[in-house]
Design a protein around this motif. Structure first.
Motif, PDB file in Angstrom:
ATOM      1  N   TYR A 164      33.290  11.777  34.680  1.00 19.53           N
ATOM      2  CA  TYR A 164      32.559  11.804  33.414  1.00 19.53           C
ATOM      3  C   TYR A 164      31.071  12.112  33.693  1.00 19.53           C
ATOM      4  O   TYR A 164      30.205  11.247  33.532  1.00 19.53           O
ATOM      5  N   PRO A 165      30.773  13.334  34.096  1.00 25.72           N
ATOM      6  CA  PRO A 165      29.396  13.655  34.505  1.00 25.72           C
ATOM      7  C   PRO A 165      28.360  13.528  33.386  1.00 25.72           C
ATOM      8  O   PRO A 165      27.167  13.383  33.670  1.00 25.72           O
ATOM      9  N   HIS A 166      28.799  13.550  32.138  1.00 23.56           N
ATOM     10  CA  HIS A 166      27.858  13.491  31.014  1.00 23.56           C
ATOM     11  C   HIS A 166      27.887  12.126  30.322  1.00 23.56           C
ATOM     12  O   HIS A 166      27.639  12.035  29.117  1.00 23.56           O
ATOM     13  N   TYR A 167      28.148  11.093  31.074  1.00 22.37           N
ATOM     14  CA  TYR A 167      28.213   9.748  30.489  1.00 22.37           C
ATOM     15  C   TYR A 167      26.885   9.373  29.827  1.00 22.37           C
ATOM     16  O   TYR A 167      25.814   9.870  30.216  1.00 22.37           O
ATOM     17  N   THR A 168      26.958   8.479  28.845  1.00 21.86           N
ATOM     18  CA  THR A 168      25.756   8.054  28.110  1.00 21.86           C
ATOM     19  C   THR A 168      25.495   6.553  28.212  1.00 21.86           C
ATOM     20  O   THR A 168      24.466   6.080  27.724  1.00 21.86           O
ATOM     21  N   CYS A 169      26.415   5.807  28.805  1.00 25.14           N
ATOM     22  CA  CYS A 169      26.239   4.358  28.901  1.00 25.14           C
ATOM     23  C   CYS A 169      25.175   4.008  29.942  1.00 25.14           C
ATOM     24  O   CYS A 169      24.792   4.842  30.767  1.00 25.14           O
ATOM     25  N   ASP A 170      24.724   2.784  29.899  1.00 21.23           N
ATOM     26  CA  ASP A 170      23.715   2.281  30.830  1.00 21.23           C
ATOM     27  C   ASP A 170      24.442   1.552  31.962  1.00 21.23           C
ATOM     28  O   ASP A 170      25.042   0.494  31.736  1.00 21.23           O
ATOM     29  N   ILE A 171      24.402   2.107  33.172  1.00 19.78           N
ATOM     30  CA  ILE A 171      25.226   1.599  34.274  1.00 19.78           C
ATOM     31  C   ILE A 171      24.432   0.694  35.202  1.00 19.78           C
ATOM     32  O   ILE A 171      23.314   1.004  35.592  1.00 19.78           O
TER      33      ILE A 171
END
Length: 289
Positions: free
Chosen positions: A81-88
Motif C-alpha cells: 500500500y505505497p499510498h497509505y494515508t494513516c499515521d504509522i
C-alpha cells in the motif's frame, strides 16, 4: 454500544467494522500484526484473505493511527500500500510487562511433572502451519541417524483452523521417524510452567516461516536464554547478531546448530532487555498522551 464508544478517549486495538467506522479517526488506533497472506496464501481460506484485505484497506487509507510491531511489517505495508494515508508508529512489544519473577517455578517441580530426564530444547508456539514445527522434527531425525540424541519439547495450543489435522500430522511423523524418545508434545500448558521450561532449556528454538514480531523470542530475551531461529527478516530485527540463524527450509542446517549446542556451556545472555522495556513504555505513553 456506539454511544458508549463515543465517550472513550481512544480505542486500541480498533476494528474495521460498521460500528467502529462511525467513530472519528482520532478516536481509533489500529494494529496490523502482519501481512502473511501475501507470502503464504495457501495457509488461508479465500474468505480469510478477503477479510484481511478489507480490514487493511480501511485502515491504511484512513486518517487514524496505526501501530505496527516491526520494521519488517512496515516494509511490507509500503510495498503493498505505497499510498497509505494513516499515521504509522512502529512499536516492538516486549514481554517483561507481562512477566514476574514469581512466574518462574522451581525446576524440580516441573521436571517431575513432565518427567524430564536430560538436557532439552524447547519450541513454544501455537500449532499453526507457518510456525514450521516440521523442520525441527526433521533436524532431530537427522541427528538420530548419526546416533546423536536430541530432545525437544513442543508447547502450545494444538489446533489450526486452517488445517485441523496439522498437529496430528506432526505426531504421526514423529512416530514414523521413530522419535518417540526425542520429541514430546506437551500441549497448551500453564504460562508459568512454560516459562520455567524455557528458563531451564539448553536453548529456545523459533523456526517460523513468517512472523510479525515473535513473542517466544521476547520471552527468551527476558529470560536471558540463547535462541536458535529461522533467518527471516523480522527475527534478524529482533535479535540482530545475537541469534543462531538457519534457513527455515533446511533441516540439516538446524541439525548442525543443535549438535553444536550439545557441547556448549549453558550460559545466560545479556540482551539489555530493560532498555527495550523502557523504549516500549516511552513509545506507548507518547502515543496515548
Amino acid at each position: 454500544m456506539y454511544s458508549k464508544l463515543q465517550h472513550l478517549d481512544v480505542i486500541f486495538p480498533a476494528e474495521s467494522n460498521y460500528l467502529f467506522n462511525k467513530l472519528a479517526d482520532s478516536k481509533k488506533i489500529f494494529w496490523i500484526p502482519d501481512f502473511q497472506e501475501n507470502y503464504y496464501p495457501s495457509f488461508f481460506l479465500k474468505k480469510e484473505i478477503t477479510s484481511r484485505i478489507i480490514m487493511q484497506v480501511n485502515t491504511v487509507y484512513s486518517k487514524s493511527k496505526l501501530i505496527l510491531s516491526s520494521n519488517a511489517v512496515y516494509n511490507d505495508l509500503v510495498r503493498i500500500y505505497p499510498h497509505y494515508t494513516c499515521d504509522i508508529e512502529i512499536v516492538p512489544f516486549v514481554s517483561s510487562i507481562f512477566l514476574k519473577k514469581e512466574d518462574i517455578l522451581p525446576y524440580e517441580q516441573i521436571k517431575n511433572k513432565y518427567n524430564i530426564q536430560s538436557t532439552y530444547f524447547i519450541c513454544s508456539n501455537q500449532f499453526w502451519i507457518h510456525k514450521n514445527h516440521i523442520v525441527v522434527i526433521k533436524a532431530v531425525s537427522l541427528l538420530k541417524k548419526e546416533n546423536i540424541k536430541v530432545i525437544v519439547y513442543f508447547t502450545g495450543k494444538e489446533y489450526d483452523h486452517r488445517d485441523s489435522d496439522y498437529s496430528m500430522k506432526l505426531k504421526n511423523l514423529v512416530a514414523e521417524l521413530n522419535l518417540s524418545e526425542n520429541v514430546f508434545f506437551l500441549g497448551f500448558i500453564p504460562r508459568n510452567e512454560q516459562l520455567t521450561l524455557m528458563r531451564y532449556s539448553q536453548a529456545i528454538i523459533q523456526p517460523s516461516l513468517y512472523e510479525g514480531w515473535n513473542t517466544s523470542i521476547e520471552d527468551a530475551k527476558y529470560l536471558s536464554k540463547e535462541i536458535i531461529l529461522s533467518d527471516i527478516e523480522v527475527h534478524k530485527e529482533q535479535l540482530n547478531d545475537r541469534g543462531y540463524y538457519f534457513d527455515p527450509n533446511n533441516a540439516f542446517a538446524l541439525s548442525v546448530i543443535l549438535k553444536n549446542f550439545l557441547i556448549k556451556e549453558n550460559l545466560s545472555v545479556d540482551y539489555s532487555y530493560k532498555n527495550a522495556y523502557f523504549e516500549f513504555t516511552r513509545k506507548i505513553v507518547d502515543i496515548f498522551s
